[in-house]
Design an enzyme around this catalytic site. Structure first.
Site, short mmCIF file in Angstrom:
data_model
loop_
_atom_site.label_atom_id
_atom_site.label_comp_id
_atom_site.label_asym_id
_atom_site.label_seq_id
_atom_site.Cartn_x
_atom_site.Cartn_y
_atom_site.Cartn_z
N ASP A 520 29.21 44.37 44.52
CA ASP A 520 30.67 44.22 43.91
C ASP A 520 30.92 43.48 42.41
OD1 ASP A 520 33.55 44.46 43.96
OD2 ASP A 520 33.61 42.76 45.39
N GLU A 523 31.92 46.55 37.83
CA GLU A 523 31.78 47.76 36.53
C GLU A 523 31.58 47.51 34.93
OE1 GLU A 523 33.54 45.47 38.48
OE2 GLU A 523 33.45 47.53 40.33
N ASP A 596 39.63 47.94 46.76
CA ASP A 596 40.26 46.85 46.41
C ASP A 596 41.80 47.57 46.91
OD1 ASP A 596 38.39 45.07 46.74
OD2 ASP A 596 39.06 44.26 44.86
#
Ligand code: NAG
Ligand code: NAG
Length: 929
Positions: A520, A523, A596
């Site tokens: 997770d 980015e 999300d």
């Protein structure tokens, strides 16, 4: 005075309320830049067609490629301002690969010593692809249309040609001597800002919301237009929460005023209809049109990109005219840095495009079987007792599941690869208990490393100098879950390999072979960074600026994790790693989810175009959080989400920490039953899904597909993104509104469709308004298809290994059908050596035949299975058969009449060959008598 005071107070209250509401429900628009706040985007968008004055000179063949220099057109009046010294040519090279793939590169001339080498993205293109380069020997020249100067033409294959027009500079692919397919710079919007030394007075710094980007190399953006011919729609460029067919962003009557942005960002509560950039980026676009054909374009560039889809009439005041006989969609691509490294794909069919694109960036990895089943996740399962409890409740309620997930709270203070010793004192035992039921566990590993002197990973990374540096050369320090954190420099191969080793059983204490991984925040997410990410002037290996590779950072982390899992098992077991961030090629490393999302109906709806777009972009193994990550779904929404999610390639329930618990049994008996049915449907269809995963692994064609991929000349399907195909045989229509009594479903094609549960027949080529109940969402089998199922309900997919199969034969009007079954050991790499069973089933002339699809590779490994076929259901069989004769054994099998589904039993009765008990391995024929 008093009233004023009261007004003031109510105003304040209103303000407070407003603030609170917006923080609960909305995307924080101001946190992120729009095009106008992004100088390269603003500059590029202001250019007019015909802006580019470059022409191609010194065209030649060199090293098997067509090469040229791009120079500004020489001004006839000999412009005194044009200092010959100042004019630096760009170097162009055009190379040709198998299947008519053209690669066009444009970069600065390295011989002229630019201040810095511009970044080219490594490790994305397959080395095998480069080996398919077709060595060009010659090119021809041709004067096309009313041009004053010639064009250079090279032959591709299958009747396609690539054309380099010299003046004005333009590159396109055409059918031999005829129609154009795809082109670059046809509108003269090409621009390439060359690096230059800083002059006095140059102010290159940029600020956004208190963050300063030093931009030491100044402007270096690239932009150009790309046109797709014969196109009615364009698709691709994930990730956006938006429609499947891309909407115009410029021109009259546009849908979006911002371009589609590609910049990997951790976006809090993203909107369901926006061109704004999300967690991953793939600069790939496909077109499709009525003729059933399309083309593709891929730009290998990992810097921020902004892409306009130009609506018809966008160029109303331009003097440039293009061949008008063909329908066309123009697009405009802008990137902050990097080089031009682009690929043109000729298609023409949608599946051809997928095969061509994935020959460049890789086919999707073959997942382990368990990973294609249902996953149960929550932020967070509190402790070992919670895990045990949830696990046993699944059994109690007779709901299968395969994987239990742990989020960040399982760690010791957000130090990944560790366990909270109070909450999870016996991690190995916990995993072993799950494994005993054939279940697996997934734990989270994020790229940020807690800056804590006593944390061995931080100590090691610091000592070895493995962290990304800030603009002044110190280890970059950003804020994430653990507080102050640093980020390993994933561009560096050695650092990636260091990361991979951390997944070994020795290094990851408390991990067992049934533990897999989830990435997770890759980015990367940085809570206190500009736009919640890393500053663009942060530095990677070799002085590469973060701005140049931002979009590929997460890809590298995913790659390192996946490699780590392969290495830990001595390379014997397939990895499973889910990633939030992605780039072109991520399909080789594992699965991706849409991040999300929120528990509302619009987000349920948009999950379909998002997953379809990922599939079109090579990432077949994708899903959205079932139930919605933020917020509490009403039971009806949760049920509908399970009913839809059961068909996603990646099927996982997940929820935010602040939400109420929502395990399937918490909403009363009826809802538990409905969710159980939805999950059961997925488990029944696992053999079909696994066969499709293998198809994706071999051809690049995704597991779930837009309708137009299967019905490419049916215009009614081109913008349909409410329904989708699972393989070529199953159509699924979501239900996206509350208390829906009806659903409108378009069933394409000339053949009929059978309701997946009842077997009721519908003619194709029509839109139906169907009555629907809470029980299921509409799903249909295409007549002419054979689908393998496993109908016995177990605790997990791994416990179904030896279960017998059911074949559903959905006959078409000529009483024929076809299908496939792929089976292997579900976990090792042996299938790459030929250790698998791949059968083709053909029903024709009243006979069902099973034939072998032999392994294509050189491998000699074999896989055997004792599995039998226990039932063959014939849908649409025109006679009333009594008996079945099995060849070559000459055994007879009974025919009985029964429903399509064993549980819940519904609808019509169909002729069913009962207990033929034939192995899935051998060649056989069953004659229906
Ligand atoms: C299929 O998947 C395997 C395992 O992930 C991978 O090694 C292989 O390269 C893939 N097949 C192709 C044709 O790329
Ligand atoms: C029926 O299905 C078979 C197998 O998929 C196909 O070859 C055949 O053309 C189909 N017939 C009709 C009339 O569509």
């Amino acid at each position: 005075m008093k009233t004023q005071m009261r007004n003031l107070i109510s105003l304040l209250l209103l303000l407070l309320l407003g603030l609170q509401l917006s923080s609960v429900f909305s995307w924080k628009r101001d946190e992120f830049r729009n095009c106008n706040q992004t100088p390269f985007c603003k500059r590029a968008r202001n250019r007019k067609p015909g802006f580019c004055t470059l022409e191609a000179q010194e065209v030649a063949i060199s090293d098997g490629e067509l090469t040229a220099k791009l120079l500004p057109k020489r001004n006839q009046e000999n412009n005194p301002d044009q200092d010959e010294e100042q004019i630096k040519p760009l170097i162009l090279s055009l190379s040709v690969y198998q299947e008519g793939i053209v690669r066009l590169k444009i970069d600065e001339d390295p011989k002229l010593d630019p201040p810095k080498k511009r970044f080219e993205v490594p490790d994305v293109i397959l080395p095998e692809f480069l080996n398919t380069k077709i060595w060009l020997q010659r090119y021809s020249t041709e004067t096309i249309g009313g041009d004053a100067s010639p064009s250079s033409v090279v032959y591709l294959s299958d009747g396609y040609e690539a054309v380099l027009r010299h003046d004005p500079f333009e590159v396109y692919v055409r059918e031999k001597g005829g129609n154009r397919v795809v082109s670059l710079n046809s509108h003269g919007l090409f621009d390439f800002e060359q690096l230059r030394a800083k002059k006095e007075g140059d102010d290159w710094e940029e600020s956004f919301r208190g963050h300063t980007d030093t931009r030491p190399y100044g402007p270096q953006s690239i932009s150009f237009d790309v046109s797709f011919y014969g196109a009615d729609f364009v698709y691709g460029i994930p990730e956006h929460a938006s429609s499947l067919a891309l909407k115009p962003t410029r021109g009259p009557g546009i849908d979006y005023s911002e371009p589609y942005r590609l910049f990997n960002l951790d976006v809090f509560e993203y909107l369901h209809d926006s061109p704004f950039g999300l967690y991953g980026s793939i600069p790939l676009m496909f077109s499709h049109g009525k003729s059933g054909g399309g083309s593709g374009f891929f730009w290998l560039n990992a810097a921020e990109m902004q892409i306009d889809v130009l609506g018809s009439g966008w160029d109303a005041d331009s003097d440039i005219s293009l061949p008008s006989s063909q329908s066309r969609i123009d697009t405009f691509w802008m990137s902050e840095a990097g080089i031009v490294d682009t690929f043109f794909f000729v298609g023409p069919g949608p599946k051809d495009l997928l095969r061509q694109y994935t020959s460049v960036t890789g086919r999707p990895a073959m997942p382990q079987l368990f990973a294609t089943a249902y996953h149960q996740c929550r932020w967070n399962y509190r402790d070992e007792e919670d895990v045990e409890n949830v696990d046993s409740k699944f059994d109690e309620h007779d709901i299968p599941y395969d994987v239990l997930w742990l989020d960040i709270e399982h760690t010791d203070g957000k130090r990944y690869f560790t366990w909270d010793s109070v909450l999870f004192p016996h991690p190995e035992e916990m995993q072993r208990k799950l494994a005993a039921k054939g279940r697996h566990m997934v734990t989270i590993v994020d790229p940020h490393i807690k800056r804590d002197e006593s944390f061995h990973l931080h100590k090691e990374a610091t000592q070895k100098g493995y962290y990304v540096k800030d603009a002044s050369g110190n280890d970059y320090d950003g804020w994430c879950w653990p507080g102050s954190s640093s980020y390993p420099d994933m561009l560096n191969r050695e650092i990636r390999s260091w990361c991979s080793e951390k997944f070994s059983f020795e290094n990851y204490v408390g991990s067992t072979p049934s533990l897999f991984i989830w990435n997770d925040m890759n980015e990367p997410s940085v809570f206190n960074g500009p736009e919640v990410t890393m500053p663009r002037d942060a530095l990677h290996e070799g002085g590469v600026e973060h701005r140049e590779l931002h979009n590929v950072y997460g890809y590298y982390f995913h790659m390192a994790s996946s490699d780590g899992l392969v290495k830990r098992g001595d390379g014997k077991e397939r990895p499973f790693v889910l990633s939030r961030a992605f780039f072109a090629g991520s399909q080789r490393h594992g699965a991706v989810w849409t991040g999300d999302n929120t528990a509302d109906w619009d987000q349920l709806r948009v999950s379909v175009p998002m997953i379809l777009t990922l599939g079109l972009s090579g990432i077949s193994f994708a899903g959205a959080d079932v139930g919605g990550f933020f917020g509490n779904p009403e039971p009806e929404l949760l049920v509908r989400w399970y009913q839809l999610g059961a068909y996603y390639p990646f099927f996982r329930g997940h929820a935010h920490q602040d939400t109420k618990r929502r395990e399937p049994w918490l909403f009363g008996e009826r809802n538990t039953e409905l969710i159980r049915d939805a999950i059961h449907m997925r488990y029944m269809l696992l053999p079909y899904y696994y066969t499709l995963f293998r198809e994706a692994n071999v051809t690049g064609v995704p597991v779930v597909r837009p309708l137009w991929m299967e019905f490419p000349s049916d215009e009614a399907t081109f913008s349909n993104d409410e329904a989708f195909m699972v393989g070529s045989g199953l159509l699924v229509q979501g239900v996206y509104t509350e208390r829906a009594r009806h659903a409108s479903v378009y069933l394409p094609g000339k053949q009929s469709w059978y309701d997946l549960r009842t077997g009721a027949v519908y003619k194709g080529g029509k839109t139906y308004k169907l009555d629907i109940s809470e029980e299921c969402i509409p799903a249909f089998l295409k007549a002419g298809t054979i689908i393998p199922r496993k109908d016995r309900f177990r605790r997990s997919s791994t416990q179904m290994t030896n279960d017998p199969y059911t074949l559903v034969v959905a006959l078409n009007s000529s009483q024929e059908a076809e299908g496939e079954l792929y089976v292997d050991d579900g976990k090792s790499f042996q299938f790459e050596q030929g250790a698998y069973i791949h059968r083709r089933f053909i029903f024709k002339d009243g006979k069902l035949t099973s034939i072998n699809i032999p392994p294509t590779g050189p491998g000699k490994a074999r896989f055997s299975s004792e599995c039998m076929i226990e039932r063959i259901i014939l849908l649409g069989y025109s006679a009333k058969p009594k008996n079945a004769l099995i060849e070559p054994s000459k055994r007879q099998a009974e025919i009985e009449y029964g429903p399509l589904l064993v549980k819940p039993t519904q609808g019509l009765a169909f002729a069913t060959v009962r207990k033929p008990n034939i192995p899935i391995t051998g060649d056989w024929t069953i004659k229906i008598l």
